[in-house]
Design an enzyme around this catalytic site. Structure first.
Site, PDB file in Angstrom:
ATOM      1  CG  ASP A 182       3.154   1.359   9.633  1.00 45.38           C
ATOM      2  OD1 ASP A 182       3.358   1.650   8.445  1.00 45.38           O
ATOM      3  OD2 ASP A 182       2.829   2.198  10.497  1.00 45.38           O
ATOM      4  NE  ARG A 237       0.302  10.222  10.390  1.00 43.99           N
ATOM      5  CZ  ARG A 237      -0.147   9.200   9.646  1.00 43.99           C
ATOM      6  NH1 ARG A 237      -1.317   8.640   9.923  1.00 43.99           N
ATOM      7  NH2 ARG A 237       0.554   8.738   8.639  1.00 43.99           N
ATOM      8  NE  ARG A 270      -7.584   4.316   5.238  1.00 49.98           N
ATOM      9  CZ  ARG A 270      -6.913   5.319   5.787  1.00 49.98           C
ATOM     10  NH1 ARG A 270      -7.203   5.700   7.004  1.00 49.98           N
ATOM     11  NH2 ARG A 270      -5.954   5.921   5.126  1.00 49.98           N
ATOM     12  CE  LYS A 310      -1.790   1.562   4.005  1.00 49.28           C
ATOM     13  NZ  LYS A 310      -1.439   2.940   4.343  1.00 49.28           N
ATOM     14  CG  ASN A 311       2.239   2.656   3.519  1.00 41.84           C
ATOM     15  OD1 ASN A 311       1.095   3.012   3.216  1.00 41.84           O
ATOM     16  ND2 ASN A 311       2.578   2.387   4.761  1.00 41.84           N
ATOM     17  CB  CYS A 333      -5.039  10.568  11.896  1.00 41.85           C
ATOM     18  SG  CYS A 333      -3.674   9.483  12.241  1.00 41.85           S
TER      19      CYS A 333
HETATM   20  C1  EPZ Z   1       4.110   6.933   6.611  1.00 43.52           C
HETATM   21  O1  EPZ Z   1       3.318   7.968   7.197  1.00 43.52           O
HETATM   22  C2  EPZ Z   1       3.188   5.717   6.437  1.00 43.52           C
HETATM   23  N1  EPZ Z   1       2.081   6.078   5.563  1.00 43.52           N
HETATM   24  C3  EPZ Z   1       2.660   5.286   7.804  1.00 43.52           C
HETATM   25  O2  EPZ Z   1       1.906   4.094   7.640  1.00 43.52           O
HETATM   26  C4  EPZ Z   1       3.832   4.972   8.712  1.00 43.52           C
HETATM   27  O3  EPZ Z   1       3.353   4.705   9.998  1.00 43.52           O
HETATM   28  C5  EPZ Z   1       4.793   6.174   8.783  1.00 43.52           C
HETATM   29  O4  EPZ Z   1       5.198   6.572   7.472  1.00 43.52           O
HETATM   30  C6  EPZ Z   1       6.042   5.856   9.575  1.00 43.52           C
HETATM   31  O5  EPZ Z   1       6.700   4.752   9.078  1.00 43.52           O
HETATM   32  C7  EPZ Z   1       2.281   6.046   4.220  1.00 43.52           C
HETATM   33  O6  EPZ Z   1       3.342   5.769   3.706  1.00 43.52           O
HETATM   34  C8  EPZ Z   1       1.101   6.391   3.366  1.00 43.52           C
HETATM   35  P1  EPZ Z   1       6.144  10.260   8.748  1.00 43.52           P
HETATM   36  P2  EPZ Z   1       3.869   9.474   7.243  1.00 43.52           P
HETATM   37  O7  EPZ Z   1       6.001  11.544   8.035  1.00 43.52           O
HETATM   38  O8  EPZ Z   1       4.714   9.728   6.077  1.00 43.52           O
HETATM   39  C9  EPZ Z   1       6.476  13.651  12.114  1.00 43.52           C
HETATM   40  C10 EPZ Z   1       0.077   2.611   7.871  1.00 43.52           C
HETATM   41  O9  EPZ Z   1      -0.335   2.025   8.877  1.00 43.52           O
HETATM   42  N2  EPZ Z   1       6.361  14.631  11.025  1.00 43.52           N
HETATM   43  O10 EPZ Z   1       7.308   9.414   8.423  1.00 43.52           O
HETATM   44  O11 EPZ Z   1       2.705  10.350   7.507  1.00 43.52           O
HETATM   45  C11 EPZ Z   1       5.200  12.820  12.293  1.00 43.52           C
HETATM   46  O12 EPZ Z   1       4.252  13.488  13.054  1.00 43.52           O
HETATM   47  C12 EPZ Z   1       0.507   4.083   7.988  1.00 43.52           C
HETATM   48  O13 EPZ Z   1       0.198   2.088   6.762  1.00 43.52           O
HETATM   49  C13 EPZ Z   1       6.384  15.969  11.310  1.00 43.52           C
HETATM   50  O14 EPZ Z   1       6.498  16.379  12.475  1.00 43.52           O
HETATM   51  O15 EPZ Z   1       4.785   9.419   8.552  1.00 43.52           O
HETATM   52  C14 EPZ Z   1       5.740  11.557  12.947  1.00 43.52           C
HETATM   53  O16 EPZ Z   1       5.865  11.757  14.310  1.00 43.52           O
HETATM   54  C15 EPZ Z   1       0.164   4.684   9.294  1.00 43.52           C
HETATM   55  N3  EPZ Z   1       6.284  16.858  10.288  1.00 43.52           N
HETATM   56  C16 EPZ Z   1       7.108  11.406  12.289  1.00 43.52           C
HETATM   57  O17 EPZ Z   1       7.462  12.679  11.769  1.00 43.52           O
HETATM   58  C17 EPZ Z   1       6.154  16.456   8.971  1.00 43.52           C
HETATM   59  O18 EPZ Z   1       6.053  17.296   8.076  1.00 43.52           O
HETATM   60  C18 EPZ Z   1       7.168  10.374  11.154  1.00 43.52           C
HETATM   61  O19 EPZ Z   1       6.080  10.560  10.320  1.00 43.52           O
HETATM   62  C19 EPZ Z   1       6.123  15.082   8.700  1.00 43.52           C
HETATM   63  C20 EPZ Z   1       6.239  14.183   9.729  1.00 43.52           C
END
Ligand code: EPZ
Length: 433
Positions: free
Chosen positions: A305, A120, A397, A22-23, A115
């Protein structure tokens, strides 16, 4: 509305084919926007989030055709908007920001909002695109972006962010000059996205490492052959956990063990026997699981995850396990539901201590997010009696045909109407299904 009902205690045995990730599929489908023309993509999973992505592309002016090979035609962009009703259902829709700015010079994307698992924010996405020359105005819950031709830049993320890296990377491929992205995320799905973009004519090196270098080009076009998306390592890990909690023996095929090193190591700590080949992983579950310690980290560390699924294993271990969640600030929602099934879990901030019990008992439980729903299903496979998992739209999803796949492995599981309550009727429904 439906729920999933499971009669626990059945040992799962057999093999299951991993679906596409998916990702990886989400950012790749959206990245087709930077290479005008007809794209063909293989190994795209059948998921609610994929349908949402294709309908978003359709709203932008890019029709698609779903089949064994998914076709998307991005020859024309009619609209450059991702409205709230799309983004609130699937926050990954913000990934249209980079490609629309790079190709179309304009984008209007709803801010995703928080969420269940955390606030996020997308500040890193915006900072990275700003470094390439985009200008933003935030109003009415929308990000309004404009830009001339983007220009290469040297940008360092404050933290490794998966979709942040993907958004800026997919914009930088069309920038004027060289972009260097530092402290970037290294997930295998980012490597797959970079591979896809390079097959469209991009010049990306360093994908899978914290430093990406992108030499911008004037235009991209669809690859001559269909791109096949990598297997889903999280789905793979979830099926391995199904063998672990039922003392079963499952082989996941069409997968890639090298993407799951940290997960396989923890499953071995828990007493599972694991055999791998280049494309298969076999797990034999122990009589009784052993306790373990996990700390979630960006890849190649232990993936957040898989945290919920491993918490279910810990609830059944012979001793005390320690779980620390460092990526999301609110990702223990499944703990309270597992405690409804007799688990013993203490959470304090981002740390959970799990004292294992010999057996869980079936109950009605509520899924709060995608991976929490998988953790509750796993608990139901092992528990005594019937478990009813509500709000399964979360599961749909991210898991392609999970009920059917588990049934083929010997699980007593089925989808029934939410209103069906009588235990005998539920048992009949899942046996007949
Ligand atoms: C991706 O989400 C995945 N989703 C998530 O999978 C996964 O949990 C996550 O990466 C971490 O591995 C997809 O790929 C569609 P991040 P993403 O930006 O990109 C902070 C699932 O279950 N952050 O790497 O949204 C954030 O809050 C889903 O399949 C900021 O502060 O995660 C978090 O604490 C759930 N500012 C950390 O970084 C930003 O601009 C990592 O989040 C971006 C992120």
């Amino acid at each position: 509305m439906e729920k999933i009902v499971i009669e626990g205690g059945h040992r799962l045995v057999g093999s299951v084919k991993a679906a596409g990730a998916k990702n990886a599929a989400l950012p790749i489908l959206i990245a087709t926007l930077v290479a005008p023309g007809e794209h063909r993509l293989d190994n795209i999973p059948d998921l609610a989030d994929i349908s949402s992505t294709l309908s978003l592309l359709g709203r932008i002016g890019c029709p698609s055709l779903v089949g064994p090979t998914v076709k998307v035609d991005t020859s024309r962009i009619a609209f450059s908007e991702a409205p709230y009703d799309v983004v609130r259902k699937m926050r990954a829709s913000v990934l249209v920001l980079g490609p629309l700015i790079a190709r179309h010079g304009e984008a209007h994307v709803s801010l995703p909002g928080g969420c269940a698992i955390g606030v996020r924010p997308i500040d890193q996405h915006l900072k990275g695109l700003e470094a390439l020359g985009a200008q933003f105005e935030l109003s009415g819950g929308m990000v309004h972006a404009t830009a001339g031709r983007l220009r290469g830049a040297d940008f360092t993320f404050d933290m490794p962010t998966v979709t942040g890296t993907e958004n800026v990377l997919t914009a930088a491929v069309l920038a004027d000059g060289v972009t260097v992205l530092r402290n970037a995320a290294c997930e295998p799905e980012i490597e797959d996205l970079a591979g896809f973009l390079n097959s469209c004519g991009a010049k990306i090196t360093g994908a899978g490492t914290p430093t990406l270098t992108i030499e911008g080009v004037a235009r991209l076009s669809p690859p001559s052959r269909p791109w096949s998306v990598v297997p889903d390592r999280i789905e793979t890990g979830t099926y391995l956990c199904a063998a672990a909690v039922t003392g079963g023996d499952i082989t996941v095929t069409h997968t890639d063990p090298s993407m799951l090193t940290a997960v396989l190591a923890r499953l071995e700590d828990a007493g599972c026997i694991i055999d791998t080949t280049a494309t298969t992983i076999r797990l034999r579950g122990p009589e009784r699981l052993k306790p373990f310690t996990i700390v979630t980290e960006p890849h190649p560390g232990f993936p957040t995850d898989m945290q919920a699924q491993l918490m279910t294993l810990a609830t059944l271990a012979d001793g005390r396990s320690e779980i620390t969640e460092t990526i999301f600030e609110n990702r223990f929602m499944h703990a309270a539901e597992l405690m409804r099934m007799g688990a013993r879990i203490e959470t304090k901030g981002n740390h959970a201590t799990v004292q294992g019990v010999p057996r869980l008992t079936g109950a009605a439980v509520m899924a709060s997010d995608l991976r929490a729903s998988a953790a509750l299903l796993l608990a139901g496979l092992s528990a005594e009696g019937l478990t009813e998992v509500l709000r399964i739209y979360h599961l749909d999803r991210g898991y392609d045909g999970m009920v059917e796949k588990l049934r083929a492995l010997g699980a007593r599981i089925g989808r029934v109407d939410n209103d069906l309550r009588d235990p005998e009727a539920l048992r009949r429904a899942i046996t007949a299904a």
